[in-house]
Design an enzyme around this catalytic site. Structure first.
Site, PDB file in Angstrom:
ATOM      1  N   PRO A 115      31.810  -6.718 -17.631  1.00  0.00           N
ATOM      2  CG  PRO A 115      31.230  -8.483 -18.436  1.00  0.00           C
ATOM      3  CD  PRO A 115      32.493  -8.090 -18.158  1.00  0.00           C
ATOM      4  CE  LYS A 116      33.803  -6.139 -12.228  1.00  0.00           C
ATOM      5  NZ  LYS A 116      34.236  -6.861 -10.945  1.00  0.00           N
TER       6      LYS A 116
END
Length: 247
Positions: A115-116
């Site tokens: 989840p960047k």
């Protein structure tokens, strides 16, 4: 271009110049500041996706400096990791990560499901203090500090922590906006060479931000901190739960 050529070349986008190369993804002198803190247990339960289970009301805020990574280059990362269990196996769930380099953002999201988001984290030594910061645009959202190498850490415990499974919620939409992929992914760190690890006094401050909501898991008490440097390989993952599969 023939369809067979497209299929043969297809790895990542753009087709003729992918945003990141194929692995393996080796990191050298990867430096961590990990501050473990106690938070609101109900907020954790609201955020951690089943079938993962919250083990204890703890969060690890990680600042990671990566000066030498295969294909991804030189970058820094910061974010929150939550201790969890998956059918009795202890591990970690990556809740959110923020970094300053496009290839690992693209590769991390597309390959593993990290989840960047794009932001500006730092990790540096200021005289006698290890300092980690996270800015989203011009706004500071996190600052972590730790006394620099006050005491040697238990290397066996650090190695055991690095060997635990890690879990990600991978979501990729279809062209009509509906979910095409919604999976729980497990990955491991491999070929780990721990160069050193230390502990010391630490502090962590989080601030509210609409698009970087790290403060939604508030710091109630700092429990511990570790500073470590290691060489390691980020292995590819495997799907351990498919949320779209029919029961």
């Amino acid at each position: 271009m023939h369809q067979d050529t497209v299929r043969g070349k297809a790895f990542a986008m753009p087709l003729i110049s992918p945003a990141y190369p194929a692995g393996p993804y080796r990191f050298r002198n990867r430096e961590y500041l990990i501050i473990t803190y106690r938070t609101d247990p109900q907020k954790l339960r609201d955020l951690v996706p089943e079938p993962l289970q919250v083990c204890e009301p703890m969060v690890k805020f990680e600042f990671i400096r990566m000066p030498d990574s295969t294909g991804f280059g030189d970058y820094t990362e910061g974010g929150q990791v939550i201790p969890v269990s998956f059918y009795g196996r202890r591990g970690s769930y990556t809740h959110c990560m923020f970094l300053d380099d496009h290839p690992p953002i693209a590769g991390g999201r597309e390959l593993w499901g990290f989840p960047k988001k794009l932001a500006s984290p730092t990790l540096r030594t200021e005289t006698d203090t290890l300092v980690g910061t996270l800015d989203y645009g011009p706004v500071r959202v996190a600052t972590g500090t730790m006394g620099y190498k006050h005491r040697a850490a238990d290397l066996a415990s650090v190695r055991a922590s690095l060997a635990e499974p890690n879990f990600l919620l991978k979501i990729i939409p279809h062209v009509d906006g509906t979910p095409r992929i919604c999976e729980l992914v497990e990955y491991h760190l491999e070929d780990v060479h721990l160069r050193g690890a230390w502990t010391g006094p630490a502090a962590l401050n989080l601030w509210s931000h609409a698009l970087a909501p790290v403060a939604e898991l508030p710091v109630l008490e700092v429990v511990s901190a570790v500073h470590l440097v290691a060489d390691l390989t980020l292995a590819l993952g495997k799907v351990v739960h498919d949320y779209l599969a029919k029961a």
